[in-house]
Design a protein around this motif. Structure first.
Motif, mmCIF file in Angstrom:
data_model
loop_
_atom_site.group_PDB
_atom_site.id
_atom_site.type_symbol
_atom_site.label_atom_id
_atom_site.label_comp_id
_atom_site.label_asym_id
_atom_site.label_seq_id
_atom_site.Cartn_x
_atom_site.Cartn_y
_atom_site.Cartn_z
ATOM 1 N N MET A 198 1.155 2.011 15.390
ATOM 2 C CA MET A 198 0.242 0.875 15.390
ATOM 3 C C MET A 198 -0.863 1.054 14.357
ATOM 4 O O MET A 198 -1.278 0.089 13.709
ATOM 5 N N MET A 199 -1.319 2.292 14.177
ATOM 6 C CA MET A 199 -2.311 2.536 13.130
ATOM 7 C C MET A 199 -1.726 2.181 11.766
ATOM 8 O O MET A 199 -2.378 1.546 10.927
ATOM 9 N N ALA A 200 -0.471 2.593 11.555
ATOM 10 C CA ALA A 200 0.173 2.275 10.281
ATOM 11 C C ALA A 200 0.271 0.772 10.106
ATOM 12 O O ALA A 200 0.006 0.230 9.026
ATOM 13 N N SER A 201 0.646 0.083 11.179
ATOM 14 C CA SER A 201 0.802 -1.362 11.098
ATOM 15 C C SER A 201 -0.526 -2.030 10.757
ATOM 16 O O SER A 201 -0.569 -3.019 10.019
ATOM 17 N N ILE A 202 -1.624 -1.471 11.287
ATOM 18 C CA ILE A 202 -2.936 -2.068 11.005
ATOM 19 C C ILE A 202 -3.402 -1.715 9.587
ATOM 20 O O ILE A 202 -4.028 -2.518 8.899
ATOM 21 N N ALA A 203 -3.059 -0.503 9.142
ATOM 22 C CA ALA A 203 -3.575 -0.043 7.855
ATOM 23 C C ALA A 203 -2.849 -0.660 6.660
ATOM 24 O O ALA A 203 -3.457 -0.898 5.617
ATOM 25 N N PHE A 204 -1.511 -0.919 6.795
ATOM 26 C CA PHE A 204 -0.762 -1.424 5.640
ATOM 27 C C PHE A 204 -0.699 -2.939 5.639
ATOM 28 O O PHE A 204 -0.551 -3.565 6.679
ATOM 29 N N GLY A 205 -0.789 -3.508 4.450
ATOM 30 C CA GLY A 205 -0.673 -4.947 4.347
ATOM 31 C C GLY A 205 -0.889 -5.362 2.914
ATOM 32 O O GLY A 205 -1.101 -4.510 2.045
ATOM 33 N N SER A 206 -0.823 -6.667 2.665
ATOM 34 C CA SER A 206 -0.920 -7.097 1.273
ATOM 35 C C SER A 206 -2.321 -6.866 0.713
ATOM 36 O O SER A 206 -2.494 -6.609 -0.473
ATOM 37 N N ALA A 207 -3.365 -6.953 1.563
ATOM 38 C CA ALA A 207 -4.715 -6.620 1.090
ATOM 39 C C ALA A 207 -4.937 -5.121 1.250
ATOM 40 O O ALA A 207 -4.689 -4.572 2.319
ATOM 41 N N ASP A 208 -5.367 -4.451 0.173
ATOM 42 C CA ASP A 208 -5.616 -3.018 0.260
ATOM 43 C C ASP A 208 -6.959 -2.780 0.931
ATOM 44 O O ASP A 208 -8.001 -3.200 0.424
ATOM 45 N N ILE A 209 -6.898 -2.114 2.067
ATOM 46 C CA ILE A 209 -8.134 -1.820 2.771
ATOM 47 C C ILE A 209 -8.196 -0.316 2.997
ATOM 48 O O ILE A 209 -7.227 0.281 3.461
ATOM 49 N N ALA A 210 -9.330 0.293 2.651
ATOM 50 C CA ALA A 210 -9.470 1.739 2.765
ATOM 51 C C ALA A 210 -9.398 2.168 4.227
ATOM 52 O O ALA A 210 -9.894 1.450 5.104
#
Lengths: 349, 345
Positions: free
Chosen positions: B35-47
């Motif tokens: 779930m952390m991975a799912s929240i961290a990865f996406g089209s917008a790069d967020i640190a």
């Protein structure tokens, strides 16, 4: 012990013998007559109606006093009807074989993954390659069906074959194929997608004599072969240990039966797309009519399959004319309630 | 006929209680990572630091925090819940019908939902995901009830064989009606084809809250029935001999299945394969005891769908694949591998 009224056929000269349920000849005869009637009606009905008697005369090559009948019947409607009939025969027989082999009442050509490979090839050709002639699609789907079945067999082979592994590997591979199909349906051009859906539903629209000639040899070889192997199927459907105990050469016979089912399914899919439900229902209805002895069950399931597809094509052509419904849609839409009715009746008698 | 296929299951794997409990804990940790991975990865790069800050110290004025809180967090939770529900529903159906090919499909649930949505789009022109959820759940529930009722007719009540056959027939019927509408009406096809592939994209918190009660009640009910399902999976006669009121258990299992699979399909559309494969994988891990199969299926199903959803977003950079496609493409080979090595006969 229940004593069944068996009918034993043992020709003195030939080294074969048959033992069938006494109900079989009568049921077969009735089914055959009904199917022939359905065929005549199928040919006769349409935008240009032809009387049943004229249909028979035209097919037999006798003059009817109306020269256009020959064109309508022999060139347009007869080949289409024959394709529907052969497709139904193949699917009914293949379904019965697969249900016997896997001993699973839900087994049908689709569940073994045979038609999924064909579907993947066809949808790719229609949606991605585009504008592919029908003959190319039919040859490629045939190849696709054989390839995926080979792949399933290889993956399920582990020091020997096993029907359970075959079914489960088939489920795995066909859901992968379905996923790829789903990608193309989701992102493809909408018109192509609609065409692909018609193919996936199964339709005998626009069938010509060339389809008939490409189906016929396979049917002539493999349907009788299936009936010859019925006794082995009987043994196999009792379970592997029993079959081995009865002296059946399991691997060889099972392989032959499987090849038969695959060949019949692949040819029908190549000719008409993936028509569902027939391979599932025909054997069930046949089992109700003649019991589960395979030598009676296989031909009955074959004839019932023929009847179902011929009727479905007739209904699909006429019910919303001039819009034509693919017959695969009708087999399920009409066949399912009918089958439910049969089941319901069975439970109340 | 069906009993022979039970041989497909591996022999009983006896593992000790501490090992099984430890396994559950490991799965829980894995789910957390997924779930952390799912929240961290996406089209917008967020640190990663911002991701963490958005979760623990939410700042509504920050764009990044807004994305995490309103888009990615609900999406991860939905994926986990849907995955868990589908897997448990599949395990319930396989236990009840004693057919290893059974999944929520068998009660006609997915196809009922699809037909519900397709007819609603065709006749009523609906287009919001909220309305989709409503019609999907109604379609699923009506179909499941019809299948169950038909499978219960006659002597012996709802036997596995009758339910399975009734379900197969209904599935064929509904599929054909759905396809019929899609072939005849291009607008409907255009509108629903992405939904029909199954996806958790674009689902927001309100949709989750709308469906979560069904899913949670279903999960609790299912987990409470573990012992009864183990008994009934040995056969009706055995279960009755052991003093079980099989009719009640079957009814409750059916209700739990409808809540779980119906709710899942309402949020995410028909996502195949999870309900079929995860129970098998779970069984390979823990054996035949549904008291363990069900909690494991919950966690493994959740992990699987969350990871598939991450893949669906990352695999093609230009656009997003529906997660239903990824589940099949990832789960298929795993399944084939398991069948090849673990099914002995």
């Amino acid at each position: 012990m229940i004593t069944r009224p068996w009918l034993v056929v043992r020709p003195r000269r030939l080294p074969i013998s048959f033992r069938v349920d006494r109900r079989v000849p009568l049921v077969l005869l009735c089914a055959l007559l009904v199917t022939l009637a359905a065929m005549v009606i199928n040919i006769g009905v349409g935008e240009y109606p032809v009387a049943p008697l004229d249909v028979i005369r035209t097919v037999l090559g006798l003059p009817t006093g109306n020269p256009t009948d020959v064109l309508i019947v022999n060139t347009l409607r007869l080949p289409r009807m024959l394709v529907a009939a052969l497709v139904g025969l193949g699917l009914g027989t293949a379904g019965a074989i697969l249900q016997g082999l896997t001993r699973n009442p839900l087994a049908e050509p689709a569940i073994l993954g045979i038609s999924s490979g064909a579907g993947l090839v066809a949808v790719t050709l229609i949606v991605v390659v585009r504008n592919v002639p029908a003959s190319v699609i039919s040859v490629s789907t045939f190849t696709g069906a054989l390839l995926i079945t080979g792949l399933i067999y290889v993956l399920a082979w582990r020091g020997g074959d096993s029907p359970i592994r075959l079914v489960l590997v088939g489920v795995g591979l066909s859901s992968m194929a379905a996923a790829l199909i789903s990608v193309m349906i989701t992102f493809g051009d909408i018109n192509d997608v609609q065409r692909a859906l018609v193919w996936l539903t199964g339709s005998v629209y626009g069938s010509t004599w060339s389809e008939v000639w490409s189906l016929l040899p396979w049917t002539i070889v493999f349907v009788p072969l299936a009936i010859l192997l019925a006794r082995d199927l009987n043994a196999l459907s009792l379970g592997e240990e029993v079959a081995r105990g009865l002296g059946s050469k399991i691997m060889l016979r099972r392989g032959l039966l499987l090849v038969t089912a695959v060949a019949l399914t692949a040819t029908t899919v190549a000719a008409a797309g993936t028509i569902g439900f027939v391979g599932l229902v025909a054997p069930h209805v046949a089992r109700r009519l003649v019991g589960s002895d395979q030598s009676g069950l296989l031909p009955t399931a074959g004839i019932l399959g023929t009847l179902i597809v011929v009727l479905a094509d007739l209904v699909g052509r006429t019910i919303f004319a001039p819009i034509e419904l693919p017959c695969g849609l009708v087999t399920a839409a009409i066949g399912a309630p009918f089958f439910l009715f049969l089941l319901y009746q069975q439970r109340h008698t | 006929m069906i009993s022979s296929l039970r041989a497909a299951r591996p022999l009983h794997i006896a593992r000790s209680r501490p090992v099984l409990l430890l396994g559950l804990l490991v799965c829980l940790v894995l789910l957390g990572f997924a779930m952390m991975a799912s929240i961290a990865f996406g089209s917008a790069d967020i640190a990663p630091a911002d991701v963490w800050a958005a979760l623990v110290a939410y700042d509504p004025s920050s764009m990044e925090h807004l994305i995490i809180r309103t888009l990615r967090l609900p999406r991860a939770v939905i994926a986990a819940l849907v995955g868990a529900s589908l897997a448990v529903a599949g395990a319930l159906m396989q236990g009840l019908t004693r057919n290893p090919l059974a999944d929520p499909h068998i009660l006609g649930i997915e196809n009922g939902a699809s037909l519900g949505v397709v007819t609603a789009v065709f006749f009523l022109n609906i287009s919001s995901l909220r309305m989709y959820a409503l019609y999907a759940f109604s379609g699923a529930a009506v179909t499941a009830m019809a299948v169950y009722a038909l499978g219960s007719l006659g002597r012996g009540g709802p036997t596995p064989l009758k339910i399975t056959v009734a379900g197969a027939i209904f599935t064929a019927l509904l599929t054909s009606l759905t396809t019929g509408i899609l072939i005849l009406n291009q607008r409907t096809l255009e509108e629903v084809r992405f939904w029909l592939a199954g996806s958790v994209a674009g689902r927001d918190l309100s949709l989750l809250l709308q469906v979560a009660p069904y899913l949670l009640v279903g999960l609790v009910l299912a987990l409470a029935l573990g012992r009864q399902i183990t008994t009934i999976s040995l056969g009706d006669d055995v279960a009755r001999g052991l003093g079980q009121r099989t009719g009640w258990v079957k009814g409750l299992v059916a209700i739990a299945t409808v809540l779980l699979a119906g709710g899942a399909v309402a949020v995410a559309g028909p996502i195949g394969f999870v309900g079929l494969v995860i129970p098998h994988i779970t069984r390979f891990l823990v054996g035949q005891d549904y008291r363990w199969i069900l909690p494991y299926a919950t966690l493994v199903g959740a992990i699987f769908l969350v990871l598939c959803d991450v893949l669906a977003r990352l695999v093609l950079s230009s656009f997003e694949l529906p997660v239903g496609i990824v589940t099949a493409l990832v789960g298929g080979p795993v399944f084939v591998y398991l069948v090849r090595w673990r099914v002995k006969r």
